[in-house]
Design an enzyme around this catalytic site. Structure first.
Site, PDB file in Angstrom:
ATOM      1  N   SER A  97      31.437  76.282  35.402  1.00 28.35           N
ATOM      2  CA  SER A  97      32.165  76.909  36.749  1.00 28.35           C
ATOM      3  C   SER A  97      31.427  76.685  37.439  1.00 28.35           C
ATOM      4  O   SER A  97      31.423  76.741  39.037  1.00 28.35           O
ATOM      5  CB  SER A  97      33.100  78.069  37.102  1.00 28.35           C
ATOM      6  OG  SER A  97      34.363  78.533  36.253  1.00 28.35           O
ATOM      7  N   TYR A 192      40.724  84.813  41.044  1.00 28.80           N
ATOM      8  CA  TYR A 192      39.764  83.332  40.696  1.00 28.80           C
ATOM      9  C   TYR A 192      41.086  82.941  39.696  1.00 28.80           C
ATOM     10  O   TYR A 192      41.281  83.303  39.116  1.00 28.80           O
ATOM     11  CB  TYR A 192      39.303  84.245  39.810  1.00 28.80           C
ATOM     12  CG  TYR A 192      37.791  82.847  39.301  1.00 28.80           C
ATOM     13  CD1 TYR A 192      36.676  82.420  40.514  1.00 28.80           C
ATOM     14  CD2 TYR A 192      37.883  81.983  37.860  1.00 28.80           C
ATOM     15  CE1 TYR A 192      35.496  81.793  39.480  1.00 28.80           C
ATOM     16  CE2 TYR A 192      36.624  80.859  37.648  1.00 28.80           C
ATOM     17  CZ  TYR A 192      36.386  80.854  38.776  1.00 28.80           C
ATOM     18  OH  TYR A 192      34.921  80.275  38.697  1.00 28.80           O
ATOM     19  N   SER A 193      41.239  81.655  40.136  1.00 31.67           N
ATOM     20  CA  SER A 193      41.985  80.182  39.067  1.00 31.67           C
ATOM     21  C   SER A 193      41.585  79.036  39.113  1.00 31.67           C
ATOM     22  O   SER A 193      40.909  78.289  40.573  1.00 31.67           O
ATOM     23  CB  SER A 193      43.256  80.124  40.815  1.00 31.67           C
ATOM     24  OG  SER A 193      44.184  79.816  39.474  1.00 31.67           O
ATOM     25  N   ASN A 194      41.279  78.701  38.280  1.00 36.08           N
ATOM     26  CA  ASN A 194      40.505  77.443  37.464  1.00 36.08           C
ATOM     27  C   ASN A 194      42.041  76.645  38.522  1.00 36.08           C
ATOM     28  O   ASN A 194      41.465  75.083  39.466  1.00 36.08           O
ATOM     29  CB  ASN A 194      40.512  77.059  35.989  1.00 36.08           C
ATOM     30  CG  ASN A 194      39.594  77.538  35.787  1.00 36.08           C
ATOM     31  OD1 ASN A 194      38.607  77.430  36.218  1.00 36.08           O
ATOM     32  ND2 ASN A 194      39.413  78.264  34.860  1.00 36.08           N
ATOM     33  N   GLY A 327      28.979  79.720  35.087  1.00 31.30           N
ATOM     34  CA  GLY A 327      29.717  79.474  34.106  1.00 31.30           C
ATOM     35  C   GLY A 327      29.836  79.909  33.125  1.00 31.30           C
ATOM     36  O   GLY A 327      28.504  79.861  32.799  1.00 31.30           O
TER      37      GLY A 327
END
Length: 385
Positions: A97, A192-194, A327
């Site tokens: 991330s 939080y969202s990828n 990350g």
């Protein structure tokens, strides 16, 4: 390589002559870094902290540290359990991330060029993609993608993706997200969202008509000389010397197809390259002032900006504000922290990760619980005045 750099510089300069604000950004990005001072001894507690982190359960740990003009690259432990090769400061690893700050930087450069607005809707650039089960792209903005206030579901936490995150396409992830209603109305909360950053990557491609990874390469990795940084699309291999990644059961999970991670977390780098990028980013060399303020404008109660976190490091006398990216994914955990004045910096990476102990919302912590005191010591020894 020299001809390629000259050609890239010429292309960027030509675009900058037409697009407002880009000339200054390109000039800053290509500027040589300040000269380094003669090597000094690293902070006394730093190497000891890395050794303690290995003793606590991390196979290997690598650190980059900088205080003013002095920099250090240190390592402890093992890069490869099978061969016993020790970890080395120049080893590559999957930054996961940390990729998001590269993506937000490109989006903000496009904003500076007036090719895009942060308040543009997703529907404007990706018509029909965000829809179904109460998802509505006309109500979600690009800004809300970057600061995780869109409410869009993150299916990478679902069993289908969490247990086998390799080999899926970004569109599969987005399609899976659309099978769930939003967690909340856009802009009302933070989560939080990828999926947000997969959509942001698609926005980059819609605006530029180029692949998002190539835009990152053209705008950031080539100008900054990040020669050990790459963006694989579906290659499970790591190039050159690298850390092997492990789960908490000591299984080697290095071979990982990053296709589903894409602009949410597919990049590979080294501690020195990531530090160089963050020095340029938080030092104001990649964005004009207006977009720099947008990058660091945090939302709600999250202390999250556009792809970056603001955290507080407790120090004797007075706490220190730090900007961070982090990350975590199969085999690797990392955090990069830079003080608000960009005078001090620390990048830490460990080659172990457990999804159940994912600390991505706490970028000052890495996931082996017994090692947190050691990482805290490393952090304060470098970032405190």
């Amino acid at each position: 390589m020299a001809n390629r750099k000259r050609q890239t510089a010429l292309r960027v300069a030509c675009v900058g002559a037409v697009l407002i604000g880009l000339t200054a950004v390109a000039r800053l990005a290509y500027a040589d870094p300040p000269p380094r001072a003669p090597q000094a001894a690293p902070p006394a507690a730093l190497q000891g902290a890395l050794d303690e982190a290995v003793a606590a359960g991390n196979p290997g740990v690598i650190a980059y540290a900088r205080r003013g003009a002095h920099e250090w690259k240190l390592a402890a432990g093992i890069a490869d359990r099978a061969t016993g090769r020790p970890a080395r400061p120049g080893d590559r690893w999957r930054i996961f991330s940390n990729t998001k700050s590269f993506v937000s930087t490109v989006v903000l450069q496009l904003v500076a060029e007036r090719r895009l607005r942060l308040d543009d809707t997703v529907e404007r650039w990706l018509p029909g993609l965000v829809h179904g089960h109460e998802n509505d792209g006309s109500k979600v903005t690009v800004r809300q993608l970057l600061n995780h206030t869109s409410g869009i579901h993150d299916p990478t936490n679902d069993p289908r993706f969490a247990t086998d995150r390799g080999g899926h396409t970004p569109l599969e992830v987005i399609t899976a997200a659309m099978a769930h209603p939003p967690l909340f109305a856009p802009g009302h909360r933070w989560d939080y969202s990828n999926t947000n950053y997969l959509l942001a990557g698609m926005v980059i491609e819609a605006v530029t008509h180029h692949r998002a990874d190539l835009e990152i390469r053209r705008r950031i990795t080539i100008p900054l000389g990040l020669t050990h940084t790459s963006f694989p699309l579906d290659d499970a291999r790591l190039p050159g010397p690298h850390l092997h990644g492990y789960d908490m059961n000591h299984r080697d999970v290095t071979g990982f197809n990053p296709s589903a991670e894409w602009t949410a977390g597919a990049m590979i780098s080294t501690v020195a390259d990531l530090a160089r990028f963050d020095t340029a980013l938080f030092g104001g060399r990649l964005l004009p002032p207006a977009q720099q303020r947008e990058l660091q404008a945090t939302v709600l109660d999250s202390d999250y900006g556009l792809g970056v976190h603001r955290i507080t490091v407790p120090c004797p006398g007075a706490d220190v504000t730090v900007w961070a990216t982090d990350g975590g994914g199969p085999g690797y955990s990392s955090v990069s922290m830079t003080t608000a004045d960009a005078s001090r910096q620390l990048v830490l990476v460990a080659n172990v990760f457990d999804l159940a102990r994912d600390q991505r919302h706490r970028p000052d912590q890495l996931p082996v619980p017994d090692a947190r005191a050691a990482f805290s010591t490393a952090t304060t020894s470098v970032l405190c005045p």
